[in-house]
Scaffold this motif. Structure first.
Motif, mmCIF file in Angstrom:
data_model
loop_
_atom_site.group_PDB
_atom_site.id
_atom_site.type_symbol
_atom_site.label_atom_id
_atom_site.label_comp_id
_atom_site.label_asym_id
_atom_site.label_seq_id
_atom_site.Cartn_x
_atom_site.Cartn_y
_atom_site.Cartn_z
ATOM 1 N N MET A 253 4.741 27.975 80.371
ATOM 2 C CA MET A 253 5.883 27.054 80.370
ATOM 3 C C MET A 253 6.529 27.015 78.997
ATOM 4 S SD MET A 253 7.505 25.192 82.479
ATOM 5 C CE MET A 253 8.953 24.207 82.203
ATOM 6 N N ALA A 254 5.684 26.812 78.008
ATOM 7 C CA ALA A 254 6.213 26.725 76.638
ATOM 8 C C ALA A 254 6.847 28.053 76.231
ATOM 9 C CB ALA A 254 5.091 26.369 75.670
ATOM 10 N N GLU A 255 6.195 29.119 76.730
ATOM 11 C CA GLU A 255 6.710 30.441 76.372
ATOM 12 C C GLU A 255 8.093 30.686 76.979
ATOM 13 O OE1 GLU A 255 5.092 34.724 77.401
ATOM 14 O OE2 GLU A 255 3.552 33.482 76.438
ATOM 15 N N LYS A 256 8.230 30.224 78.241
ATOM 16 C CA LYS A 256 9.499 30.386 78.937
ATOM 17 C C LYS A 256 10.613 29.640 78.199
ATOM 18 C CE LYS A 256 11.227 30.284 83.643
ATOM 19 N NZ LYS A 256 11.138 29.558 84.913
ATOM 20 N N LYS A 257 10.207 28.419 77.733
ATOM 21 C CA LYS A 257 11.185 27.587 77.024
ATOM 22 C C LYS A 257 11.660 28.293 75.757
ATOM 23 C CE LYS A 257 11.697 22.630 76.404
ATOM 24 N NZ LYS A 257 10.970 21.389 76.195
ATOM 25 N N THR A 258 10.711 28.833 75.000
ATOM 26 C CA THR A 258 11.082 29.524 73.755
ATOM 27 C C THR A 258 12.010 30.685 74.045
ATOM 28 O OG1 THR A 258 8.686 29.536 73.619
ATOM 29 C CG2 THR A 258 9.889 29.845 71.558
ATOM 30 N N SER A 259 11.708 31.443 75.093
ATOM 31 C CA SER A 259 12.538 32.620 75.346
ATOM 32 C C SER A 259 13.942 32.202 75.786
ATOM 33 C CB SER A 259 11.878 33.539 76.375
ATOM 34 O OG SER A 259 12.169 33.093 77.671
ATOM 35 N N MET A 260 14.011 31.076 76.501
ATOM 36 C CA MET A 260 15.342 30.580 76.889
ATOM 37 C C MET A 260 16.151 30.174 75.673
ATOM 38 S SD MET A 260 14.867 28.380 80.358
ATOM 39 C CE MET A 260 16.310 27.365 80.147
ATOM 40 N N ILE A 261 15.476 29.437 74.774
ATOM 41 C CA ILE A 261 16.175 28.992 73.561
ATOM 42 C C ILE A 261 16.629 30.196 72.741
ATOM 43 C CG2 ILE A 261 15.879 27.784 71.367
ATOM 44 C CD1 ILE A 261 14.068 25.820 72.886
ATOM 45 N N LYS A 262 15.726 31.182 72.682
ATOM 46 C CA LYS A 262 16.054 32.375 71.911
ATOM 47 C C LYS A 262 17.288 33.082 72.510
ATOM 48 C CE LYS A 262 14.246 36.670 70.265
ATOM 49 N NZ LYS A 262 13.703 37.811 70.951
ATOM 50 N N ALA A 263 17.288 33.202 73.854
ATOM 51 C CA ALA A 263 18.428 33.843 74.518
ATOM 52 C C ALA A 263 19.716 33.075 74.230
ATOM 53 C CB ALA A 263 18.176 33.919 76.021
ATOM 54 N N GLY A 264 19.622 31.737 74.304
ATOM 55 C CA GLY A 264 20.800 30.908 74.021
ATOM 56 C C GLY A 264 21.311 31.132 72.615
ATOM 57 N N LEU A 265 20.375 31.202 71.674
ATOM 58 C CA LEU A 265 20.773 31.397 70.275
ATOM 59 C C LEU A 265 21.463 32.743 70.079
ATOM 60 C CD1 LEU A 265 17.783 29.888 68.266
ATOM 61 C CD2 LEU A 265 20.141 29.046 68.398
ATOM 62 N N VAL A 266 20.892 33.781 70.715
ATOM 63 C CA VAL A 266 21.494 35.117 70.588
ATOM 64 C C VAL A 266 22.913 35.113 71.145
ATOM 65 C CG1 VAL A 266 21.342 37.517 71.359
ATOM 66 C CG2 VAL A 266 19.284 36.320 70.621
ATOM 67 N N LEU A 267 23.078 34.499 72.334
ATOM 68 C CA LEU A 267 24.416 34.418 72.932
ATOM 69 C C LEU A 267 25.380 33.692 72.008
ATOM 70 C CD1 LEU A 267 24.388 33.574 76.741
ATOM 71 C CD2 LEU A 267 25.647 35.344 75.551
ATOM 72 N N GLY A 268 24.886 32.546 71.452
ATOM 73 C CA GLY A 268 25.721 31.758 70.540
ATOM 74 C C GLY A 268 26.128 32.580 69.333
ATOM 75 N N LEU A 269 25.166 33.338 68.812
ATOM 76 C CA LEU A 269 25.434 34.173 67.641
ATOM 77 C C LEU A 269 26.540 35.186 67.940
ATOM 78 C CD1 LEU A 269 24.338 34.885 64.752
ATOM 79 C CD2 LEU A 269 23.089 36.714 65.892
ATOM 80 N N PHE A 270 26.426 35.829 69.125
ATOM 81 C CA PHE A 270 27.440 36.823 69.468
ATOM 82 C C PHE A 270 28.812 36.189 69.676
ATOM 83 C CE2 PHE A 270 23.947 39.756 70.142
ATOM 84 C CZ PHE A 270 24.505 40.890 69.579
ATOM 85 N N SER A 271 28.824 34.967 70.246
ATOM 86 C CA SER A 271 30.108 34.276 70.388
ATOM 87 C C SER A 271 30.732 34.069 69.019
ATOM 88 C CB SER A 271 29.933 32.917 71.065
ATOM 89 O OG SER A 271 29.092 33.028 72.163
ATOM 90 N N LEU A 272 29.909 33.619 68.066
ATOM 91 C CA LEU A 272 30.424 33.364 66.720
ATOM 92 C C LEU A 272 30.983 34.641 66.096
ATOM 93 C CD1 LEU A 272 27.889 30.833 65.164
ATOM 94 C CD2 LEU A 272 30.265 30.453 65.850
#
Lengths: 227, 206
Positions: free
Chosen positions: B1-20
């Motif tokens: 569960m915790a691992e899934k959460k981290t990977s989701m956050i990581k994916a979100g951050l990567v997407l955000g970075l590319f948007s920027l």
């Protein structure tokens, strides 16, 4: 990894995005009414393909599988918007003619197609070459179809060249057929469909010829006819 | 569960970075090109206007001396339209209206209509339209000379009942296979002239 010649051959002929993959037909059919329009859109598409393939290949190990498509779309959309602004600034009149088809390069399936099918799995150099080859193949398709439609439709070749090459090129327009009345069908979208169909047919014939082993020509001795 | 959460956050951050990064790239290009683009648009408009009203006959800046008028009936659109005024020694020489012919074959046709101070047409141009290539696009100057047939016409030298295409009993040619396009253009030009005649004083002053 494919050799560079193989990549080039794929893009230009064997897997030509317009004639074989049949991708990006909307801009292909809409803009191919003259050579210059086709060349303009072709170059813009090629630039987009090279840049998007290169960037996608660079980041291919750092983007998770589940978000790779949105990231590709972001990259492609940013590149196309930048190219649109640059064309608007430096090729204003051509930009006015190509109009909506510049921003619509974003939706050209062949771009995200190459990002997904090739650049996300191959090294940077090969991906850039692939973008160049696919783009050049697409440009060639636009130019060939454009030339066909321009000659048939309005009897000229390279009309409006000054939009792309500056005032000096105004005179390179070739009037293939003088005092030509014009052939409306060729200029209108149905002409593009028919033209594309004919070119694909021709390509298939050539491919078939290449594939078939050449038949030996046997010279038969001439027998004198009896009088 | 915790691992899934981290990977989701990581994916979100990567997407955000590319948007920027994407926004950054577009903003950078915009800041480099926007002046040039504005200048292109200005020059293009000026070129179109000066084809109708040559620089030699006026001494003001056409793009600076404008008024906005609104009359949906005369100009074929609900928005305000711009009227450019050419003056010499502060005296009006000609003006260029930007009406729309709303009833073209494929939507509206945007026009430039240049009128001399005495109500005579200096010229008409179609600046944007979606008429059929090869038929209706004969309103473009590079396709046919039709649009020049307006030059020199006025309400005083051609009665308003003859401001029609020939098929409707008027003075202007229609095109082979396309009557709707020239009909729409003639109508829009006539309305603009009539508006000028009725509102000349307002358009001249100020």
């Amino acid at each position: 990894m494919d050799s560079y010649t193989q990549i080039l051959k794929n893009g230009l002929w064997a897997n030509n995005q317009a004639f074989v993959a049949l991708l990006g037909l909307c801009p292909l059919l809409a803009v191919s009414n003259t050579v210059i329009n086709g060349l303009g859109l072709g170059i813009a598409t090629t630039l987009t393909l090279i840049l998007s393939n290169t960037i996608v290949s660079i980041i291919r190990h750092h983007v998770g599988n589940e978000i790779r498509l949105p990231v590709f779309v972001l990259i492609i959309a940013s590149i196309v918007t930048a190219i649109e602004l640059i064309m608007n600034a430096f090729f204003y009149e051509l930009y006015l003619i190509l109009g909506i088809f510049i921003p619509l390069i974003v939706t050209n399936c062949s771009i995200i197609g190459r990002a997904e099918a090739y650049a996300s799995k191959n090294p940077v150099g090969a991906s850039a070459i692939d973008g160049f080859a696919m783009g050049t193949g697409f440009t060639a398709a636009l130019v060939i179809l454009g030339a066909m439609r321009e000659i048939l439709g309005s009897g000229t070749l390279l009309a409006n060249a000054h939009l792309m090459f500056g005032e000096a090129a105004r005179d390179i327009t070739i009037h293939v057929i003088s005092d030509y009345e014009g052939f409306l069908l060729a200029i209108l979208p149905p002409g593009a469909f028919i033209g594309l169909g004919l070119i694909i047919a021709l390509k298939n014939v050539i491919d078939k010829r290449i594939k078939e082993p050449r038949k030996q020509i046997v010279e038969l001795p001439l027998t004198p006819k009896k009088a | 569960m915790a691992e899934k959460k981290t990977s989701m956050i990581k994916a979100g951050l990567v997407l955000g970075l590319f948007s920027l990064v994407g926004i950054g790239l577009v903003s950078l290009t915009y800041s480099v090109t926007h002046e040039k683009i504005a200048e292109n648009e200005r020059l293009f408009l000026l070129k179109n206007l000066q084809e109708l009203v040559p620089q030699s006959i006026h001494d003001n800046d056409l793009l600076a001396d404008t008024i906005q008028v609104s009359n949906a009936e005369a100009f074929g659109q609900n928005n305000e339209i711009t009227i450019y005024r050419a003056k010499k020694n502060e005296k009006l020489i000609a003006l260029i209206a930007t009406p729309t012919a709303p009833d073209g074959y494929n939507g509206s046709i945007k026009l430039l209509v240049a009128i001399k101070e005495n109500g005579e047409l200096m010229g008409v141009r179609a600046v944007s339209h979606h008429e059929t290539p090869g038929l209706g696009d004969a309103i473009d100057t590079n396709k046919s000379e039709w649009v020049f047939s307006f030059n020199g016409r006025s309400l005083s030298n051609l009665d308003s009942k003859y401001w029609r295409v020939k098929r409707d009993g008027g003075e202007f040619d229609q095109f082979t296979g396309a009557t709707i396009t020239p009909r729409a253009v003639v109508k829009a030009v006539l309305k603009t002239l009539q508006y000028y005649q009725a509102h000349k004083a307002e358009l001249t002053d100020g």
